[in-house]
Design a protein around this motif. Structure first.
Motif, PDB file in Angstrom:
ATOM      1  N   ARG A 560     -15.308  -0.024 -24.817  1.00 48.83           N
ATOM      2  CA  ARG A 560     -16.436   0.497 -24.047  1.00 48.83           C
ATOM      3  C   ARG A 560     -16.082   2.076 -23.571  1.00 48.83           C
ATOM      4  O   ARG A 560     -16.925   2.871 -23.445  1.00 48.83           O
ATOM      5  CB  ARG A 560     -16.382  -0.245 -22.450  1.00 48.83           C
ATOM      6  N   TYR A 567     -18.947  -4.560 -29.065  1.00 47.17           N
ATOM      7  CA  TYR A 567     -20.595  -4.293 -28.906  1.00 47.17           C
ATOM      8  C   TYR A 567     -20.601  -2.813 -28.859  1.00 47.17           C
ATOM      9  O   TYR A 567     -19.777  -2.063 -29.002  1.00 47.17           O
ATOM     10  CB  TYR A 567     -20.725  -4.793 -27.251  1.00 47.17           C
ATOM     11  N   ARG A 568     -21.986  -2.487 -28.987  1.00 51.54           N
ATOM     12  CA  ARG A 568     -22.513  -1.275 -28.510  1.00 51.54           C
ATOM     13  C   ARG A 568     -22.945  -0.942 -27.273  1.00 51.54           C
ATOM     14  O   ARG A 568     -23.772  -1.787 -26.394  1.00 51.54           O
ATOM     15  CB  ARG A 568     -23.643  -0.767 -29.373  1.00 51.54           C
ATOM     16  N   TYR A 569     -22.482   0.063 -26.563  1.00 50.87           N
ATOM     17  CA  TYR A 569     -22.846   0.383 -25.165  1.00 50.87           C
ATOM     18  C   TYR A 569     -23.623   1.618 -25.162  1.00 50.87           C
ATOM     19  O   TYR A 569     -23.215   2.700 -25.604  1.00 50.87           O
ATOM     20  CB  TYR A 569     -21.458   0.526 -24.266  1.00 50.87           C
ATOM     21  N   GLY A 576     -22.684  -4.651 -23.016  1.00 53.56           N
ATOM     22  CA  GLY A 576     -22.931  -4.278 -24.237  1.00 53.56           C
ATOM     23  C   GLY A 576     -23.921  -5.014 -24.978  1.00 53.56           C
ATOM     24  O   GLY A 576     -24.476  -6.073 -24.749  1.00 53.56           O
TER      25      GLY A 576
END
Length: 698
Positions: A560, A567-569, A576
């Motif tokens: 993060r 994940y993409r944040y 995410g």
């Protein structure tokens, strides 16, 4: 022989003083002695009134929770309270300290309540999955009204004496000299001829007015837990106080209490509470004196170091923060300032407190500024060579008798200590991020650590309001060993076909605040990657190894903090979203391993993750790294958010059935024996009809 209750005569008043350190808990010995003393005072014609008081730091602050599992012997608290309430002579509760749970129920059974100015009150039973079960819900509702009583019981928080007086919970407040003030108040009441005032006989608040019932219905709609939960049963008891005669309402309360005692949720919460009490005592011989700690040094002004420094400043220590260069030092000081400014903005501290903390902070790039420190905590990068150099330099500048702690998560503390001339003064102080928030402090006892140093670590932890748990030196200690097993189980599930989101969702539904991949992103994937690289040369080639996390790190997806991990944040986002790049990597790794993706139900995801933690916990116990299963539970609850209502992994295994966990492990072991084969301790416990909870009693 020490008596738990003594009786003294003062101006025709029987003063019954409870004396059972440390908190005068109303256990069986105290209840028996108090009931006998009340009977004697009632029978003695020389006494016109009875005062119940306590010696030491507090009026009774609860009962002995262990009795709920072992069986409560007569007299129970309910019968004691009824005896007090039905006394033909007026009974006065003279209260000080923290009057909580059973102690407040006893005070409510008295006819008059006096408190000193510093007294605090509360019914925290809901935090244990319970409700006041000795008439407390009924007497409190009749005394202060359904709305105020409901909030006290549902919130479980303490209130101060000013609030208690405003509610009518306290009749009068003594500014000083509680014993003499109480006797003067008793004399005035006797002179007035008022006599006993029994809450069970009052109907002041019992009118079933429509507004009360409408309010109660709305309050019930706002309770998010199930109909058999403590909050829901508390509301049932409040409704009973409004609608039923006192004896019938008492019976309903008692049934509700007994039902809650038997629930897994209450058993788990009581287990955690008792475990937290047990670790208040350091694992050292009685009488071991801790060393004094006033001045603390922290080496390393990164995220962890500044969090540790902030925690120390909040606890009142003077802190010297050391960093290698001025730029990183200034950045670290700014982080500390930001921590306290955010606390002020949230109303947790005032401007004077914030400035007072900052006034005790000194930043420097000179290591010799730590010459006067009582304790120095090294919090530099997780690299053995770097830490050895720092330890050597610190050893040269620190005063004799000062304690040297390392915040390492995995490294060999014995090896670090051996590089100094003060190995008895060295131990691990493993904080958890964010260090100024998380309550767990793993105290890692090295081979030569002196008992006084261990005792000092306990005092240090308590002053910071942290929960210390002892571990011995081993890779990952307790918490990270269990976390590693949890992550492996999650990674196996991912490679075998479950999605990242499905795994995280299943574990959040179980009660974790975040799923394992969300936690990895928050912590930073680089830390675990560095450990895997360090262990790679010794890894068993037959051991199953999932490369997905390595692939993400190789692409710079460190979590993060840079906006990309599992994940993409989006900028500033805490939650995410799925990233097609990660999905493609997972699919590619499955293909390379020849895995045919299969679906997993949420229940199996949870079962596998729990089994992995339990199995690793059993190995920690076998190896002597953890002293008792409850310590493992505390590490996972306070270090990584294992749901408190489940009691931690070891207690959860007992509650769900250790035999079932063993069978699950055996089933999973058909896929991967090296990881899933049940630890011998689990097999032994099941064979002997025991559980991990039995080991906490050994």
């Amino acid at each position: 022989m020490h008596k738990p209750v003594t009786v003294q005569s003062a101006r025709g008043v029987a003063v019954l003083t409870i004396d059972k350190p440390p908190v005068n808990a109303l256990d069986h010995t105290v209840r028996s002695a108090l009931a006998e003393a009340v009977d004697e005072a009632i029978a003695d014609p020389d006494y016109q009134a009875i005062v119940i008081a306590a010696r030491g730091r507090t009026f009774p602050a609860g009962a002995d929770l262990r009795e709920l599992d072992a069986g409560v012997a007569d007299p129970d608290l309910a019968s004691l309270c009824r005896k007090v309430e039905m006394s033909p002579k007026p009974v006065f509760a003279a209260m000080h300290g923290t009057v909580l749970a059973a102690g407040l129920e006893l005070a409510l059974a008295a006819h008059y309540r006096i408190a000193d100015r510093r007294t605090r009150f509360g019914l925290p039973d809901v935090n244990l999955g319970l409700l006041p079960g000795a008439g407390g819900s009924q007497r409190l509702t009749r005394l202060i009204g359904p709305a105020a009583a409901t909030e006290m019981m549902l919130e479980g928080r303490q209130i101060d004496v000013a609030r208690a007086e405003a509610l009518g919970l306290v009749d009068i407040v003594a500014d000083s000299g509680l014993p003499q003030f109480t006797l003067g108040y008793v004399a005035r009441v006797l002179k007035s001829g008022t006599g006993p005032r029994r809450l069970g006989e009052t109907d002041v608040m019992l009118q079933p007015a429509k507004e009360h019932l409408d309010w109660l219905k709305n309050r019930r709609d706002g309770v998010k837990t199930g109909p058999d939960s403590a909050p829901a049963r508390i509301l049932d008891c409040v409704e009973a106080a409004l609608m039923l005669p006192f004896e019938a309402a008492l019976a309903l309360e008692r049934t509700a209490f007994e039902d809650l005692v038997a629930t897994d949720t209450s058993r788990a919460l009581r287990h955690v509470f008792l475990a937290e009490q047990a670790v208040r005592r350091p694992p050292v011989p009685p009488g071991t004196e801790p060393r004094r700690i006033d001045a603390v040094g922290v080496v390393g002004a990164g995220t962890m170091g500044t969090g540790i420094a902030a925690a120390c400043l909040s606890a009142g220590f003077h802190v010297t923060l050391v960093e290698a260069d001025i730029e990183r030092l200034e950045a670290g000081v700014e982080r500390i300032i930001d921590i306290f400014e955010r606390e002020e903005a949230r109303g947790r501290i005032d401007p004077e407190q914030r400035q007072g903390r900052l006034d005790r902070l000194k930043g420097t790039v000179k290591l010799d500024a730590l010459a006067g420190a009582d304790l120095v905590i090294e919090a530099v990068t997780e690299d053995a060579a770097v830490k050895r150099r720092v330890f050597s330099a610190l050893d040269a500048v620190m005063k004799r008798g000062a304690i040297l702690g390392t915040n390492t998560s995995y490294l060999d503390i014995d090896g670090l200590a051996a590089g100094t001339g003060r190995s008895p003064d060295v131990l691990g102080l493993h904080f958890f991020a964010p260090a100024h928030v998380m309550r767990l402090l793993e105290v890692v006892v090295a081979m030569d650590t002196d008992d006084a140093v261990i005792a000092s670590a306990w005092e240090f932890a308590h002053r910071m309001k942290k929960i210390p748990v002892a571990a011995v030196v081993a890779d990952g200690f307790i918490a990270n060993r269990c976390l590693s097993a949890y992550r492996k189980a999650a990674e196996f599930l991912l490679e075998d076909g479950a999605s990242i989101m499905a795994i995280d969702t299943a574990m959040r539904a179980y009660g974790f605040p975040m799923g394992p991949f969300e936690v990895a992103d928050l912590s930073g994937l680089d830390i675990a990657w560095a450990r895997r690289q360090r262990l790679a040369p010794d890894r068993d080639p037959s051991e199953r190894y999932v490369r997905i996390a390595d692939r993400l790190c190789e692409l710079g997806r460190m979590g993060r903090k840079i906006g990309r991990g599992y994940y993409r944040y989006e900028q500033g986002a805490r939650r995410g979203v799925a990233d097609p790049e990660v999905t493609a990597i997972v699919a590619e790794e499955r293909g390379l391993r020849g895995v045919s993706a299969r679906k997993f139900k949420a229940e199996e995801i949870r079962n596998r993750c729990l089994a992995a933690m339990v199995n690793e916990g059993a190995r920690l116990l076998e190896e002597g790294i953890a002293a008792r299963p409850a310590d493992i539970d505390l590490c996972m609850i306070h270090g990584f958010g294992f749901p408190r209502s489940k009691g931690g992994p070891m207690m959860a295994a007992d509650l769900t059935g250790l035999l079932g966990v063993k069978r699950n492990l055996e089933d999973y072991a058909r896929e991967d024996p090296a990881f899933w084969i049940p630890a011998p301790l689990i097999t032994e416990l099941v064979k002997n009809g025991r559980g991990f909870s039995d080991m906490n009693l050994d």
